[in-house]
Design an enzyme around this catalytic site. Structure first.
Site, mmCIF file in Angstrom:
data_model
loop_
_atom_site.group_PDB
_atom_site.id
_atom_site.type_symbol
_atom_site.label_atom_id
_atom_site.label_comp_id
_atom_site.label_asym_id
_atom_site.label_seq_id
_atom_site.Cartn_x
_atom_site.Cartn_y
_atom_site.Cartn_z
ATOM 1 N N ARG A 180 0.834 -1.211 0.000
ATOM 2 C CA ARG A 180 0.000 0.000 0.000
ATOM 3 C C ARG A 180 0.861 1.249 0.000
ATOM 4 O O ARG A 180 0.559 2.239 -0.679
ATOM 5 C CB ARG A 180 -0.949 -0.014 1.193
ATOM 6 C CG ARG A 180 -2.092 -1.014 1.060
ATOM 7 C CD ARG A 180 -2.893 -1.137 2.346
ATOM 8 N NE ARG A 180 -3.440 0.142 2.777
ATOM 9 C CZ ARG A 180 -3.993 0.345 3.984
ATOM 10 N NH1 ARG A 180 -4.043 -0.651 4.865
ATOM 11 N NH2 ARG A 180 -4.487 1.522 4.303
ATOM 12 N N CYS A 239 -0.647 6.208 9.060
ATOM 13 C CA CYS A 239 -1.061 4.909 8.519
ATOM 14 C C CYS A 239 -2.203 5.161 7.545
ATOM 15 O O CYS A 239 -2.165 6.125 6.796
ATOM 16 C CB CYS A 239 -1.464 3.942 9.644
ATOM 17 S SG CYS A 239 -2.835 4.509 10.665
#
Length: 284
Positions: A180, A239
């Site tokens: 990601r 995050c």
């Protein structure tokens, strides 16, 4: 007192203190979108006796369209006070995965002024593996006033992160999985672009966890060093939406770095805006 007891309570200790009036057990479970799991439903089916459920999506800034952003202190105080929690009690937080969402709840209570917050070492998986009791009975605690003492310096917003990176004043450490971070895997929310904040570093939260338990301090320090993080310089954790970032914040505190900040909006905010730059592929 061992090193971990500052941040963690053992399952054995908790089993011996389930009925202590000044201990509050909090189920802080949460699951990523698309995982077909509902933390509240799982709590209703089986939780540690006496545990209340803390819903990070409900106890949030409802005026903010981003997921589970920190609520105003007064809203937090009302929500946790209704759960029967005040800032003077010992608060023990766990989650269904061992160590995933619980650090976010730990961090939230801490920055809101709770004085004694620890995590259940090994979480619910360890509790269940040891054959310890669970219940589906609803926990009702008498309401208590929660006096907040909000630590605003621990929370970073988009402008602070953008300006800090531009001035080389901070290191932004992203806890998302590597695919990601590189933009090679889609985000859990389909309206968020793939990629990363330019100039950020990657330390997947999984690198500091083994079998649902935080690794030893030496391994934590090694993981940050491998990621290129200078522990002597200011650090902000990030995050997808501010949950896994708290794992890195916890890890940093465990190795003596207590002045790190957390970017609450994280990649969901930055990557959800078309006017913010992004990077993909390996770092140069």
């Amino acid at each position: 007192m061992n090193h971990r007891s500052r941040w963690f309570a053992s399952t054995e200790w908790l089993a011996d203190h389930l009925d202590d009036p000044d201990i509050v057990i909090v189920d802080g479970s949460w699951h990523l979108p698309g995982q077909a799991r509902d933390a509240r439903t799982e709590y209703d089916a089986a939780h540690i006796p006496g545990a209340v459920f803390f819903d990070i999506d409900a106890v949030s800034d409802t005026a903010n369209p981003l997921p589970h952003m920190l609520p105003p202190p007064e809203a937090f105080a009302a929500a946790v006070g209704a759960l029967g929690i005040d800032e003077r009690q010992r608060i023990v937080v766990y989650d269904a995965l061992g160590l995933f969402a619980a650090p976010r709840v730990w961090w939230t209570f801490r920055i809101m002024g709770a004085r004694d917050v620890v995590l259940l070492d090994g979480g619910l998986p360890k509790w269940l593996a040891e054959g310890r009791p669970t219940t589906d009975a609803r926990t009702v605690r008498p309401p208590r006033p929660f006096a907040t003492d909000f630590n605003a310096e621990a929370v970073q917003d988009l402008a602070a992160v953008r300006d800090g990176l531009a001035a080389s004043a901070i290191q932004l450490v992203d806890a998302r999985p590597r695919p990601r971070f590189l933009g090679e895997a889609p985000e859990p929310r389909d309206w968020v672009r793939s990629g990363r904040i330019p100039g950020s570093l990657n330390l997947p939260s999984s690198a500091v966890i083994a079998d649902g338990v935080m690794v030893a301090p030496e391994a934590i320090a090694d993981a940050f060093a491998t990621a290129g993080v200078d522990l002597a310089k200011p650090i902000v954790t990030s995050c997808g939406s501010g949950v896994n970032a708290a794992i890195l914040t916890l890890a940093l505190e465990m190795i003596g770095v207590e002045n790190s900040g957390l970017y609450d909006g994280s990649w969901t905010e930055w990557g959800g805006r078309q006017d913010m730059p992004l990077a993909t592929g390996p770092e140069r």
